[in-house]
Write a protein that holds these residues in place. Structure first.
Motif, PDB file in Angstrom:
ATOM      1  N   VAL A  24       0.850  -1.188   0.000  1.00 22.00           N
ATOM      2  CA  VAL A  24       0.000   0.000   0.000  1.00 22.00           C
ATOM      3  C   VAL A  24       0.884   1.236   0.000  1.00 22.00           C
ATOM      4  N   ASP A  25       0.328   2.370  -0.438  1.00 19.05           N
ATOM      5  CA  ASP A  25       1.123   3.575  -0.607  1.00 19.05           C
ATOM      6  C   ASP A  25       1.531   4.204   0.719  1.00 19.05           C
ATOM      7  N   ASN A  26       0.676   4.113   1.722  1.00 15.87           N
ATOM      8  CA  ASN A  26       1.019   4.741   2.989  1.00 15.87           C
ATOM      9  C   ASN A  26       0.258   4.063   4.116  1.00 15.87           C
ATOM     10  N   GLU A  27       0.646   4.412   5.345  1.00 13.83           N
ATOM     11  CA  GLU A  27       0.055   3.786   6.528  1.00 13.83           C
ATOM     12  C   GLU A  27      -1.432   4.064   6.626  1.00 13.83           C
ATOM     13  N   GLU A  28      -1.839   5.268   6.213  1.00 12.27           N
ATOM     14  CA  GLU A  28      -3.236   5.669   6.306  1.00 12.27           C
ATOM     15  C   GLU A  28      -4.137   4.740   5.512  1.00 12.27           C
ATOM     16  N   GLN A  29      -3.672   4.285   4.329  1.00 15.25           N
ATOM     17  CA  GLN A  29      -4.486   3.433   3.478  1.00 15.25           C
ATOM     18  C   GLN A  29      -4.732   2.062   4.091  1.00 15.25           C
ATOM     19  N   ASN A  30      -3.897   1.662   5.016  1.00 12.62           N
ATOM     20  CA  ASN A  30      -4.103   0.395   5.709  1.00 12.62           C
ATOM     21  C   ASN A  30      -4.847   0.602   7.016  1.00 12.62           C
ATOM     22  N   LEU A  31      -4.573   1.707   7.706  1.00 12.03           N
ATOM     23  CA  LEU A  31      -5.147   1.957   9.019  1.00 12.03           C
ATOM     24  C   LEU A  31      -6.640   2.232   8.963  1.00 12.03           C
ATOM     25  N   LEU A  32      -7.063   3.181   8.136  1.00 12.92           N
ATOM     26  CA  LEU A  32      -8.449   3.620   8.153  1.00 12.92           C
ATOM     27  C   LEU A  32      -9.437   2.519   7.781  1.00 12.92           C
ATOM     28  N   PRO A  33      -9.188   1.737   6.720  1.00 15.26           N
ATOM     29  CA  PRO A  33     -10.109   0.632   6.422  1.00 15.26           C
ATOM     30  C   PRO A  33     -10.185  -0.395   7.545  1.00 15.26           C
ATOM     31  N   ASN A  34      -9.054  -0.642   8.219  1.00 17.60           N
ATOM     32  CA  ASN A  34      -9.076  -1.616   9.308  1.00 17.60           C
ATOM     33  C   ASN A  34      -9.889  -1.118  10.488  1.00 17.60           C
ATOM     34  N   ILE A  35      -9.894   0.186  10.737  1.00 14.70           N
ATOM     35  CA  ILE A  35     -10.748   0.724  11.789  1.00 14.70           C
ATOM     36  C   ILE A  35     -12.217   0.466  11.450  1.00 14.70           C
ATOM     37  N   LEU A  36     -12.585   0.663  10.189  1.00 16.47           N
ATOM     38  CA  LEU A  36     -13.955   0.367   9.758  1.00 16.47           C
ATOM     39  C   LEU A  36     -14.284  -1.103   9.978  1.00 16.47           C
ATOM     40  N   LEU A  37     -13.335  -1.976   9.675  1.00 17.86           N
ATOM     41  CA  LEU A  37     -13.536  -3.415   9.868  1.00 17.86           C
ATOM     42  C   LEU A  37     -13.711  -3.757  11.343  1.00 17.86           C
ATOM     43  N   PHE A  38     -12.862  -3.195  12.206  1.00 19.35           N
ATOM     44  CA  PHE A  38     -12.946  -3.495  13.632  1.00 19.35           C
ATOM     45  C   PHE A  38     -14.310  -3.096  14.196  1.00 19.35           C
ATOM     46  N   ILE A  39     -14.827  -1.956  13.736  1.00 23.81           N
ATOM     47  CA  ILE A  39     -16.138  -1.505  14.222  1.00 23.81           C
ATOM     48  C   ILE A  39     -17.231  -2.466  13.759  1.00 23.81           C
ATOM     49  N   LEU A  40     -17.166  -2.907  12.506  1.00 21.88           N
ATOM     50  CA  LEU A  40     -18.161  -3.859  12.015  1.00 21.88           C
ATOM     51  C   LEU A  40     -18.082  -5.173  12.777  1.00 21.88           C
ATOM     52  N   ASN A  41     -16.884  -5.595  13.127  1.00 20.64           N
ATOM     53  CA  ASN A  41     -16.730  -6.844  13.867  1.00 20.64           C
ATOM     54  C   ASN A  41     -17.466  -6.799  15.202  1.00 20.64           C
ATOM     55  N   GLN A  42     -17.509  -5.646  15.840  1.00 17.67           N
ATOM     56  CA  GLN A  42     -18.235  -5.538  17.106  1.00 17.67           C
ATOM     57  C   GLN A  42     -19.712  -5.241  16.879  1.00 17.67           C
ATOM     58  N   LEU A  43     -20.013  -4.438  15.864  1.00 14.64           N
ATOM     59  CA  LEU A  43     -21.395  -4.035  15.611  1.00 14.64           C
ATOM     60  C   LEU A  43     -22.218  -5.189  15.044  1.00 14.64           C
ATOM     61  N   TRP A  44     -21.614  -5.946  14.145  1.00 10.99           N
ATOM     62  CA  TRP A  44     -22.309  -7.051  13.477  1.00 10.99           C
ATOM     63  C   TRP A  44     -21.768  -8.405  13.930  1.00 10.99           C
ATOM     64  N   ALA A  45     -21.406  -8.511  15.187  1.00 14.96           N
ATOM     65  CA  ALA A  45     -20.803  -9.750  15.689  1.00 14.96           C
ATOM     66  C   ALA A  45     -21.726 -10.956  15.503  1.00 14.96           C
ATOM     67  N   ASP A  46     -23.029 -10.742  15.585  1.00 18.91           N
ATOM     68  CA  ASP A  46     -23.988 -11.845  15.455  1.00 18.91           C
ATOM     69  C   ASP A  46     -24.623 -11.905  14.074  1.00 18.91           C
ATOM     70  N   LYS A  47     -24.156 -11.091  13.163  1.00 20.72           N
ATOM     71  CA  LYS A  47     -24.729 -11.048  11.816  1.00 20.72           C
ATOM     72  C   LYS A  47     -23.889 -11.940  10.892  1.00 20.72           C
ATOM     73  N   PRO A  48     -24.474 -12.968  10.285  1.00 21.56           N
ATOM     74  CA  PRO A  48     -23.676 -13.963   9.549  1.00 21.56           C
ATOM     75  C   PRO A  48     -23.489 -13.681   8.059  1.00 21.56           C
ATOM     76  N   ASP A  49     -24.134 -12.631   7.536  1.00 24.29           N
ATOM     77  CA  ASP A  49     -24.194 -12.491   6.072  1.00 24.29           C
ATOM     78  C   ASP A  49     -23.515 -11.221   5.574  1.00 24.29           C
ATOM     79  N   TRP A  50     -22.242 -11.060   5.922  1.00 28.20           N
ATOM     80  CA  TRP A  50     -21.501  -9.897   5.429  1.00 28.20           C
ATOM     81  C   TRP A  50     -20.021 -10.223   5.398  1.00 28.20           C
TER      82      TRP A  50
END
Length: 245
Positions: A24-50
């Motif tokens: 990836v071009d810079n740290e930001e391009q890896n960091l920001l998407p992973n923050i979105l992923l971490f939030i979904l992991n907690q928000l949709w922890a019981d949701k099986p279709d994503w």
């Protein structure tokens, strides 16, 4: 294994490379998407279709060669299994996902232009991606665009949407920017939002907020105790027994 409804001669996912060995071009391009992923992991922890992929290849049939993937900085697919068996996905192979294309793709523009506004926009349009998000915090003036843009596929064409955070009813989430911190460093981040515009907090922020509430309750209890002791002392000065009241 799900076979493509388009062409059963397409390669299996196990036959396709899962990396193009391009960092990836810079740290930001890896960091920001992973923050979105971490939030979904907690928000949709019981949701099986994503499924939310970060810097992962999407193999598709919208281009000239199905063996050549497009690699967004992140993407979200809704209606697919969260996990496939006991293994993680090496890549996202559309014809092995019941031909379900990502609902959202995210591209983050770096100092080196990557045709986010032309070639990738056209490819995602042909692929049928409903929402295409382009985040360009540093070079938007150079590129003649806004720092944050959401395109929605309407009647076969992408149309730039207005409003931020932008609410996506098909996903039941909004997406937008906010000022936050990574460690002790203040910076602009991308986040998920409720329809009311309230941002969905990260696990760390939720823990910090809970700790603040505990400390506030403790302080209020101490203040109440102090006031009670002051009142009792005043009553004693007046010759009254506070325990008898």
């Amino acid at each position: 294994m799900v076979q493509s409804k388009i062409n059963t001669d397409l390669p299996l996912g196990s036959e396709l490379p899962d990396s193009d060995d391009t960092p990836v071009d810079n740290e930001e391009q890896n960091l920001l998407p992973n923050i979105l992923l971490f939030i979904l992991n907690q928000l949709w922890a019981d949701k099986p279709d994503w499924y939310f992929g970060v810097d992962m290849g999407i193999y598709h049939t919208a281009g000239k060669n199905p063996r050549v993937p497009v690699i967004p900085d992140a993407f979200l697919s809704v209606g697919v299994p969260r996990y496939r068996g006991d293994t993680f996905r090496r890549s996202y192979v559309v014809w092995e996902e019941d031909d379900i294309v990502p609902t959202l793709t995210l591209e983050m523009v770096s100092w080196s232009p990557g045709n986010e506004y032309i070639e990738k926009l056209e490819l995602y349009r042909k692929l049928g991606v409903l929402y295409y998000v382009i985040y360009n915090p540093n070079h938007w003036q150079r590129d003649g665009h806004l720092p944050f843009e959401v395109y929605k596929l309407i009647e076969g064409d992408y149309q730039l949407q207005i409003g931020e955070p932008y609410w996506m009813p098909e996903v039941n989430l909004g997406i937008g920017r906010y000022r936050g911190k990574v460690g002790d460093k203040p910076m602009e981040l991308l986040g998920w939002f409720e329809q009311t515009g309230r941002r969905i907090l990260t696990a760390e922020e939720q823990a910090e907020q809970a700790q603040q509430k505990i400390e506030q309750a403790q302080n209020e209890a101490k203040q109440a105790q102090s006031k009670a002791e002051q009142l009792a002392a005043r009553l004693r000065e007046l010759g009254e027994d506070p325990d008898a009241i």
